[in-house]
Design a protein around this motif. Structure first.
Motif, PDB file in Angstrom:
ATOM      1  N   MET A   1     -37.553 -11.007  36.872  1.00 17.47           N
ATOM      2  CA  MET A   1     -36.479  -9.784  36.811  1.00 17.47           C
ATOM      3  C   MET A   1     -35.206 -10.424  36.158  1.00 17.47           C
ATOM      4  SD  MET A   1     -35.345  -7.078  38.093  1.00 17.47           S
ATOM      5  CE  MET A   1     -36.520  -6.528  39.397  1.00 17.47           C
ATOM      6  N   ASP A   2     -35.032 -11.716  36.343  1.00 17.04           N
ATOM      7  CA  ASP A   2     -33.767 -12.221  35.562  1.00 17.04           C
ATOM      8  C   ASP A   2     -34.137 -12.152  34.177  1.00 17.04           C
ATOM      9  OD1 ASP A   2     -32.535 -13.052  37.910  1.00 17.04           O
ATOM     10  OD2 ASP A   2     -33.134 -15.167  37.917  1.00 17.04           O
ATOM     11  N   ILE A   3     -35.061 -12.495  33.494  1.00 15.98           N
ATOM     12  CA  ILE A   3     -35.382 -12.161  32.257  1.00 15.98           C
ATOM     13  C   ILE A   3     -35.268 -10.726  31.658  1.00 15.98           C
ATOM     14  CG2 ILE A   3     -37.088 -12.272  30.447  1.00 15.98           C
ATOM     15  CD1 ILE A   3     -38.003 -15.013  31.662  1.00 15.98           C
ATOM     16  N   VAL A   4     -35.729  -9.854  32.512  1.00 18.54           N
ATOM     17  CA  VAL A   4     -35.576  -8.440  32.337  1.00 18.54           C
ATOM     18  C   VAL A   4     -34.236  -8.068  32.087  1.00 18.54           C
ATOM     19  CG1 VAL A   4     -36.368  -6.389  32.950  1.00 18.54           C
ATOM     20  CG2 VAL A   4     -38.243  -7.831  33.028  1.00 18.54           C
ATOM     21  N   ALA A   5     -33.456  -8.288  33.052  1.00 18.83           N
ATOM     22  CA  ALA A   5     -32.133  -7.978  33.213  1.00 18.83           C
ATOM     23  C   ALA A   5     -31.385  -8.520  32.076  1.00 18.83           C
ATOM     24  CB  ALA A   5     -31.663  -8.694  34.583  1.00 18.83           C
ATOM     25  N   ASN A   6     -31.575  -9.750  31.578  1.00 20.51           N
ATOM     26  CA  ASN A   6     -31.032 -10.355  30.404  1.00 20.51           C
ATOM     27  C   ASN A   6     -31.311  -9.464  29.168  1.00 20.51           C
ATOM     28  OD1 ASN A   6     -29.307 -12.623  28.963  1.00 20.51           O
ATOM     29  ND2 ASN A   6     -31.349 -12.832  28.107  1.00 20.51           N
ATOM     30  N   ASN A   7     -32.715  -8.992  28.779  1.00 20.99           N
ATOM     31  CA  ASN A   7     -33.161  -8.358  28.056  1.00 20.99           C
ATOM     32  C   ASN A   7     -32.318  -6.953  27.699  1.00 20.99           C
ATOM     33  OD1 ASN A   7     -34.737 -10.201  27.179  1.00 20.99           O
ATOM     34  ND2 ASN A   7     -36.623  -9.380  27.846  1.00 20.99           N
TER      35      ASN A   7
ATOM     36  N   ARG B   1     -36.040 -10.212  22.431  1.00 24.70           N
ATOM     37  CA  ARG B   1     -36.298 -10.096  23.642  1.00 24.70           C
ATOM     38  C   ARG B   1     -37.290 -11.357  24.148  1.00 24.70           C
ATOM     39  NH1 ARG B   1     -41.450  -8.288  24.975  1.00 24.70           N
ATOM     40  NH2 ARG B   1     -40.734  -7.597  27.001  1.00 24.70           N
ATOM     41  N   GLU B   2     -37.128 -11.781  25.310  1.00 21.20           N
ATOM     42  CA  GLU B   2     -37.837 -12.856  26.054  1.00 21.20           C
ATOM     43  C   GLU B   2     -38.796 -12.349  26.920  1.00 21.20           C
ATOM     44  OE1 GLU B   2     -34.446 -16.527  26.177  1.00 21.20           O
ATOM     45  OE2 GLU B   2     -34.539 -15.289  27.836  1.00 21.20           O
TER      46      GLU B   2
ATOM     47  N   GLY C   1     -26.047  -4.585   5.878  1.00 21.26           N
ATOM     48  CA  GLY C   1     -26.477  -4.338   7.045  1.00 21.26           C
ATOM     49  C   GLY C   1     -27.036  -5.417   7.798  1.00 21.26           C
ATOM     50  N   VAL C   2     -27.175  -5.401   9.266  1.00 24.10           N
ATOM     51  CA  VAL C   2     -27.711  -6.361  10.208  1.00 24.10           C
ATOM     52  C   VAL C   2     -28.786  -6.068  11.082  1.00 24.10           C
ATOM     53  CG1 VAL C   2     -25.409  -7.429  10.428  1.00 24.10           C
ATOM     54  CG2 VAL C   2     -26.185  -5.664  11.840  1.00 24.10           C
ATOM     55  N   GLU C   3     -29.598  -6.829  11.345  1.00 23.92           N
ATOM     56  CA  GLU C   3     -30.643  -6.670  12.313  1.00 23.92           C
ATOM     57  C   GLU C   3     -30.161  -6.377  13.823  1.00 23.92           C
ATOM     58  OE1 GLU C   3     -34.989  -8.642  13.596  1.00 23.92           O
ATOM     59  OE2 GLU C   3     -33.241  -9.760  12.964  1.00 23.92           O
ATOM     60  N   GLY C   4     -30.807  -5.179  14.050  1.00 25.18           N
ATOM     61  CA  GLY C   4     -30.400  -4.730  15.648  1.00 25.18           C
ATOM     62  C   GLY C   4     -31.352  -5.482  16.631  1.00 25.18           C
ATOM     63  N   SER C   5     -31.048  -5.438  17.762  1.00 30.26           N
ATOM     64  CA  SER C   5     -32.026  -5.958  18.992  1.00 30.26           C
ATOM     65  C   SER C   5     -33.218  -5.243  18.945  1.00 30.26           C
ATOM     66  CB  SER C   5     -31.235  -5.804  20.216  1.00 30.26           C
ATOM     67  OG  SER C   5     -32.035  -6.352  21.382  1.00 30.26           O
ATOM     68  N   ASN C   6     -34.449  -6.185  19.303  1.00 27.40           N
ATOM     69  CA  ASN C   6     -35.816  -5.479  19.266  1.00 27.40           C
ATOM     70  C   ASN C   6     -35.945  -5.134  20.693  1.00 27.40           C
ATOM     71  OD1 ASN C   6     -36.161  -8.101  20.411  1.00 27.40           O
ATOM     72  ND2 ASN C   6     -37.980  -8.553  19.136  1.00 27.40           N
ATOM     73  N   VAL C   7     -34.949  -5.176  21.790  1.00 29.65           N
ATOM     74  CA  VAL C   7     -35.253  -4.527  23.043  1.00 29.65           C
ATOM     75  C   VAL C   7     -35.485  -3.246  23.059  1.00 29.65           C
ATOM     76  CG1 VAL C   7     -34.362  -4.532  25.371  1.00 29.65           C
ATOM     77  CG2 VAL C   7     -33.941  -6.521  23.744  1.00 29.65           C
ATOM     78  N   GLN C   8     -36.556  -2.813  23.712  1.00 30.72           N
ATOM     79  CA  GLN C   8     -36.814  -1.363  24.048  1.00 30.72           C
ATOM     80  C   GLN C   8     -36.276  -0.918  25.415  1.00 30.72           C
ATOM     81  OE1 GLN C   8     -40.463   0.197  22.492  1.00 30.72           O
ATOM     82  NE2 GLN C   8     -40.696  -1.876  21.618  1.00 30.72           N
ATOM     83  N   PRO C   9     -35.185  -0.445  25.808  1.00 28.62           N
ATOM     84  CA  PRO C   9     -34.825   0.021  27.013  1.00 28.62           C
ATOM     85  C   PRO C   9     -35.940   0.515  27.943  1.00 28.62           C
ATOM     86  CG  PRO C   9     -33.240   0.418  25.535  1.00 28.62           C
ATOM     87  CD  PRO C   9     -34.300   0.156  24.627  1.00 28.62           C
ATOM     88  N   ILE C  10     -36.628   1.348  27.551  1.00 32.64           N
ATOM     89  CA  ILE C  10     -37.605   1.904  28.335  1.00 32.64           C
ATOM     90  C   ILE C  10     -38.689   1.030  28.752  1.00 32.64           C
ATOM     91  CG2 ILE C  10     -39.345   3.850  28.382  1.00 32.64           C
ATOM     92  CD1 ILE C  10     -37.725   5.404  26.566  1.00 32.64           C
ATOM     93  N   VAL C  11     -39.040   0.284  27.839  1.00 29.30           N
ATOM     94  CA  VAL C  11     -40.095  -0.722  28.197  1.00 29.30           C
ATOM     95  C   VAL C  11     -39.756  -1.886  29.370  1.00 29.30           C
ATOM     96  CG1 VAL C  11     -41.384  -2.595  27.506  1.00 29.30           C
ATOM     97  CG2 VAL C  11     -41.167  -0.909  26.079  1.00 29.30           C
ATOM     98  N   GLU C  12     -38.376  -2.106  29.184  1.00 32.72           N
ATOM     99  CA  GLU C  12     -37.639  -3.312  29.964  1.00 32.72           C
ATOM    100  C   GLU C  12     -37.703  -2.529  31.352  1.00 32.72           C
ATOM    101  OE1 GLU C  12     -37.576  -6.160  29.160  1.00 32.72           O
ATOM    102  OE2 GLU C  12     -38.129  -5.975  27.190  1.00 32.72           O
ATOM    103  N   THR C  13     -37.082  -1.157  31.400  1.00 30.97           N
ATOM    104  CA  THR C  13     -36.896  -0.566  32.766  1.00 30.97           C
ATOM    105  C   THR C  13     -38.257  -0.427  33.269  1.00 30.97           C
ATOM    106  OG1 THR C  13     -35.007   0.585  31.807  1.00 30.97           O
ATOM    107  CG2 THR C  13     -35.918   1.490  33.773  1.00 30.97           C
ATOM    108  N   THR C  14     -39.240   0.070  32.760  1.00 37.48           N
ATOM    109  CA  THR C  14     -40.695   0.051  33.546  1.00 37.48           C
ATOM    110  C   THR C  14     -40.908  -1.060  33.996  1.00 37.48           C
ATOM    111  OG1 THR C  14     -41.043   1.885  31.763  1.00 37.48           O
ATOM    112  CG2 THR C  14     -43.094   0.902  32.937  1.00 37.48           C
ATOM    113  N   ALA C  15     -40.750  -2.465  33.265  1.00 38.56           N
ATOM    114  CA  ALA C  15     -41.016  -3.604  33.844  1.00 38.56           C
ATOM    115  C   ALA C  15     -40.304  -3.846  35.126  1.00 38.56           C
ATOM    116  CB  ALA C  15     -40.864  -4.690  32.846  1.00 38.56           C
ATOM    117  N   MET C  16     -39.167  -3.865  35.206  1.00 38.01           N
ATOM    118  CA  MET C  16     -38.156  -3.805  36.115  1.00 38.01           C
ATOM    119  C   MET C  16     -38.744  -2.944  37.377  1.00 38.01           C
ATOM    120  SD  MET C  16     -34.022  -3.359  36.461  1.00 38.01           S
ATOM    121  CE  MET C  16     -33.804  -4.684  35.402  1.00 38.01           C
TER     122      MET C  16
END
Length: 248
Positions: A19-25, A36-37, A201-216
């Motif tokens: 949960m700590d890792i998902v929240a940080n993501n 993402r971790e 330009g720059v590289e954005g985060s590779n975190v997918q909010p839907i995936v992390e929310t589902t994991a949570m």
């Protein structure tokens, strides 16, 4: 506390770590260059010398081993600044830490020129070239720079240096500092023909909010199941003690 309680406690600690890792993501969904971790766990089996049945002798616990980085790239985010770069492939930009504390690495490609003439990251850390030295920009060229695909910093009079892009055979050894930088050892600087940068330009985060929310949600449900199992075990113990009391 019997062995079943220790097993459940082991699982709940692992769920808290997840949960700590998902929240940080999720907190770094908009952080440039963030990767993402994912937690890694190992099974620890303890074998008792005595048990009512042989199958009860081994007991499996969950051990928190480490967290690893998801190496999939983030999306390109145009900034309009010709000095901003995205690493198109593996590797990290090398920066010098303050007070001679060593070298750190980042995927955040915000680039600017300090008043000292050094090319630096958004955090003000000097960017290093392939020899491990800062890249110095003459004042009269500061507004006329460009960065080539191989990392060469080009001024109107020619190249001023080449940004070092460092790769690691085992990226799990990179440790985050909490400021968008990583520290690690045994990196290799890519040659010019191996380096591929994309400027503007720059590289954005590779975190997918839907995936992390589902994991949570899944973690929360697993924790609730563990709590219900612990309550059932406690109730079973109470009934057993009540019956033993009646027999006595």
């Amino acid at each position: 506390m019997d062995i079943s309680s220790y097993v459940l406690l082991s699982q709940e600690q692992a769920l808290r770590r997840r949960m700590d890792i998902v929240a940080n993501n999720l907190a770094n969904t908009s952080t440039v260059g963030f990767r993402r971790e994912q937690p890694m766990f190992r099974e620890y089996v303890e074998r008792a010398d005595e048990a009512i049945v042989d199958d009860a002798k081994p007991t499996s616990f969950v051990l928190d081993f480490r967290a690893i980085h998801d190496m999939s790239p983030g999306a390109f985010q145009p900034t309009g600044n010709p000095l901003d770069v995205m690493i198109d492939g593996p590797g990290y930009l090398a920066v010098a830490l303050p007070d001679g504390a060593g070298t750190a690495y980042t995927r955040a490609g915000f680039v600017n020129v300090l008043q000292t003439g050094e090319l630096a990251s958004a955090g003000g850390q000097p960017l290093l070239d392939e020899t491990g030295q800062p890249i110095i920009v003459p004042p009269e060229q500061a507004n006329r720079l460009s960065i080539a695909g191989d990392g060469s910093v080009m001024g109107p009079d020619g190249p001023l240096g080449r940004l070092a892009v460092t790769v690691f055979a085992d990226e799990s050894g990179l440790a985050p500092r909490g400021d968008g930088l990583y520290v690690g050892a045994q990196g290799r600087v890519l040659a010019a023909e191996e380096t591929k940068l994309r400027s503007g330009g720059v590289e954005g985060s590779n975190v997918q909010p839907i995936v992390e929310t589902t994991a949570m949600v899944e973690i929360l449900r697993s924790y609730q199941s563990s709590v219900r199992m612990a309550e059932s075990l406690n109730e079973m113990r109470k009934r057993a003690l009540d019956r033993l009391g009646r027999i006595g």
